[in-house]
Write a protein that holds these residues in place. Structure first.
Motif, PDB file in Angstrom:
ATOM      1  N   VAL A   1      42.637  40.064  30.376  1.00  0.00           N
ATOM      2  CA  VAL A   1      41.986  40.090  31.678  1.00  0.00           C
ATOM      3  C   VAL A   1      41.478  38.689  31.994  1.00  0.00           C
ATOM      4  N   GLN A   2      41.781  38.232  33.190  1.00  0.00           N
ATOM      5  CA  GLN A   2      41.294  36.925  33.632  1.00  0.00           C
ATOM      6  C   GLN A   2      40.452  37.079  34.883  1.00  0.00           C
ATOM      7  N   LEU A   3      39.394  36.303  34.942  1.00  0.00           N
ATOM      8  CA  LEU A   3      38.455  36.355  36.053  1.00  0.00           C
ATOM      9  C   LEU A   3      38.206  34.933  36.530  1.00  0.00           C
ATOM     10  N   VAL A   4      38.295  34.710  37.839  1.00  0.00           N
ATOM     11  CA  VAL A   4      38.099  33.380  38.403  1.00  0.00           C
ATOM     12  C   VAL A   4      37.163  33.487  39.606  1.00  0.00           C
ATOM     13  N   GLU A   5      35.973  32.875  39.470  1.00  0.00           N
ATOM     14  CA  GLU A   5      34.984  32.924  40.553  1.00  0.00           C
ATOM     15  C   GLU A   5      35.191  31.772  41.524  1.00  0.00           C
ATOM     16  N   SER A   6      34.698  31.984  42.741  1.00  0.00           N
ATOM     17  CA  SER A   6      34.646  30.934  43.754  1.00  0.00           C
ATOM     18  C   SER A   6      33.572  31.301  44.762  1.00  0.00           C
ATOM     19  N   GLY A   7      33.216  30.348  45.618  1.00  0.00           N
ATOM     20  CA  GLY A   7      32.305  30.629  46.709  1.00  0.00           C
ATOM     21  C   GLY A   7      30.890  30.125  46.531  1.00  0.00           C
ATOM     22  N   GLY A   8      30.584  29.542  45.375  1.00  0.00           N
ATOM     23  CA  GLY A   8      29.245  29.007  45.199  1.00  0.00           C
ATOM     24  C   GLY A   8      29.021  27.776  46.056  1.00  0.00           C
ATOM     25  N   GLY A   9      27.771  27.311  46.066  1.00  0.00           N
ATOM     26  CA  GLY A   9      27.452  26.119  46.834  1.00  0.00           C
ATOM     27  C   GLY A   9      25.964  25.965  46.993  1.00  0.00           C
ATOM     28  N   SER A  10      25.579  25.073  47.888  1.00  0.00           N
ATOM     29  CA  SER A  10      24.174  24.813  48.172  1.00  0.00           C
ATOM     30  C   SER A  10      23.827  25.370  49.542  1.00  0.00           C
ATOM     31  N   VAL A  11      22.671  25.990  49.642  1.00  0.00           N
ATOM     32  CA  VAL A  11      22.248  26.612  50.892  1.00  0.00           C
ATOM     33  C   VAL A  11      20.730  26.556  50.976  1.00  0.00           C
ATOM     34  N   GLY A  25      45.272  41.252  35.107  1.00  0.00           N
ATOM     35  CA  GLY A  25      45.644  41.513  33.726  1.00  0.00           C
ATOM     36  C   GLY A  25      45.078  42.766  33.097  1.00  0.00           C
ATOM     37  N   TYR A  26      44.371  43.605  33.883  1.00  0.00           N
ATOM     38  CA  TYR A  26      43.769  44.771  33.254  1.00  0.00           C
ATOM     39  C   TYR A  26      44.595  46.036  33.446  1.00  0.00           C
ATOM     40  N   GLY A  27      45.728  45.939  34.117  1.00  0.00           N
ATOM     41  CA  GLY A  27      46.611  47.082  34.253  1.00  0.00           C
ATOM     42  C   GLY A  27      45.955  48.227  34.991  1.00  0.00           C
ATOM     43  N   SER A  28      46.134  49.444  34.484  1.00  0.00           N
ATOM     44  CA  SER A  28      45.626  50.611  35.176  1.00  0.00           C
ATOM     45  C   SER A  28      44.355  51.154  34.534  1.00  0.00           C
ATOM     46  N   TYR A  29      43.761  50.396  33.630  1.00  0.00           N
ATOM     47  CA  TYR A  29      42.559  50.868  32.968  1.00  0.00           C
ATOM     48  C   TYR A  29      41.380  50.854  33.930  1.00  0.00           C
ATOM     49  N   HIS A  30      40.379  51.660  33.598  1.00  0.00           N
ATOM     50  CA  HIS A  30      39.151  51.685  34.380  1.00  0.00           C
ATOM     51  C   HIS A  30      38.217  50.599  33.867  1.00  0.00           C
ATOM     52  N   TYR A  31      37.588  49.918  34.786  1.00  0.00           N
ATOM     53  CA  TYR A  31      36.674  48.853  34.417  1.00  0.00           C
ATOM     54  C   TYR A  31      35.387  48.948  35.213  1.00  0.00           C
ATOM     55  N   CYS A  32      34.326  48.584  34.558  1.00  0.00           N
ATOM     56  CA  CYS A  32      33.072  48.304  35.238  1.00  0.00           C
ATOM     57  C   CYS A  32      33.089  46.807  35.526  1.00  0.00           C
ATOM     58  N   LEU A  33      32.834  46.438  36.770  1.00  0.00           N
ATOM     59  CA  LEU A  33      32.782  45.034  37.161  1.00  0.00           C
ATOM     60  C   LEU A  33      31.349  44.666  37.533  1.00  0.00           C
ATOM     61  N   ALA A  34      30.969  43.444  37.224  1.00  0.00           N
ATOM     62  CA  ALA A  34      29.573  43.071  37.446  1.00  0.00           C
ATOM     63  C   ALA A  34      29.421  41.586  37.715  1.00  0.00           C
ATOM     64  N   TRP A  35      28.260  41.247  38.252  1.00  0.00           N
ATOM     65  CA  TRP A  35      27.824  39.860  38.405  1.00  0.00           C
ATOM     66  C   TRP A  35      26.586  39.633  37.553  1.00  0.00           C
ATOM     67  N   ASP A 113      28.040  44.737  26.947  1.00  0.00           N
ATOM     68  CA  ASP A 113      29.143  45.666  27.214  1.00  0.00           C
ATOM     69  C   ASP A 113      30.384  44.939  27.723  1.00  0.00           C
ATOM     70  N   PHE A 114      30.237  43.693  28.142  1.00  0.00           N
ATOM     71  CA  PHE A 114      31.297  43.005  28.876  1.00  0.00           C
ATOM     72  C   PHE A 114      32.096  42.086  27.969  1.00  0.00           C
ATOM     73  N   ASP A 115      33.408  42.338  27.973  1.00  0.00           N
ATOM     74  CA  ASP A 115      34.311  41.583  27.117  1.00  0.00           C
ATOM     75  C   ASP A 115      34.938  40.382  27.818  1.00  0.00           C
ATOM     76  N   TYR A 116      34.991  40.439  29.137  1.00  0.00           N
ATOM     77  CA  TYR A 116      35.729  39.418  29.879  1.00  0.00           C
ATOM     78  C   TYR A 116      34.807  38.757  30.891  1.00  0.00           C
ATOM     79  N   TRP A 117      34.849  37.430  30.921  1.00  0.00           N
ATOM     80  CA  TRP A 117      33.945  36.647  31.769  1.00  0.00           C
ATOM     81  C   TRP A 117      34.709  35.553  32.509  1.00  0.00           C
TER      82      TRP A 117
END
Length: 126
Positions: A1-11, A25-35, A113-117
């Motif tokens: 599983v790959q995760l790529v963030e964007s959208g940060g900045g100064s405000v 890359g996670y196929g059809s598995y169920h995932y909990c997603l979080a920030w 609980d989170f394996d992928y970051w």
């Protein structure tokens, strides 16, 4: 599983930002997603989580200001952040856990609980 963030900045305080996280890359598995976020000199903390059916939870500090959502057609997780405060300044990370139900403590996802970051995206509020 790959995760790529964007959208940060100064405000400025009171402003808005939307973070995005493309996942693959996670196929059809169920995932909990979080920030999560981590400010300098502080421990990483959970911000919000979302399950496959759209059920979401939030830390009290962001409830009513932040909204987590996912677009499965685009394989993208979002965090809409409104009414930003200087204390929201941190590096923000998206994460995925191979579980159908997100485990939370006081509304916060549990980092162990989170394996992928993702690599993180900086948010600075002044």
């Amino acid at each position: 599983v790959q995760l790529v963030e964007s959208g940060g900045g100064s405000v400025q305080a009171g402003g808005s930002l939307r973070l995005s996280c493309e996942f693959s890359g996670y196929g059809s598995y169920h995932y909990c997603l979080a920030w999560f976020r981590q400010a300098p000199g502080k421990e990483r903390e959970g911000v919000a989580s979302v399950e496959d059916d759209g059920s979401s939870t939030y830390a009290d500090s962001v409830k009513g200001r932040f909204t987590i959502s996912q677009d499965n057609a685009k394989n993208t997780l979002y965090l809409q952040m409104n009414s930003l405060k200087p204390e929201d300044t941190a590096m923000y990370y998206c994460a995925a856990a191979p579980m159908r139900i997100c485990r939370v403590e006081s509304g916060r996802p549990v980092s162990t609980d989170f394996d992928y970051w993702g690599q993180g995206t900086q948010v600075t509020v002044s």
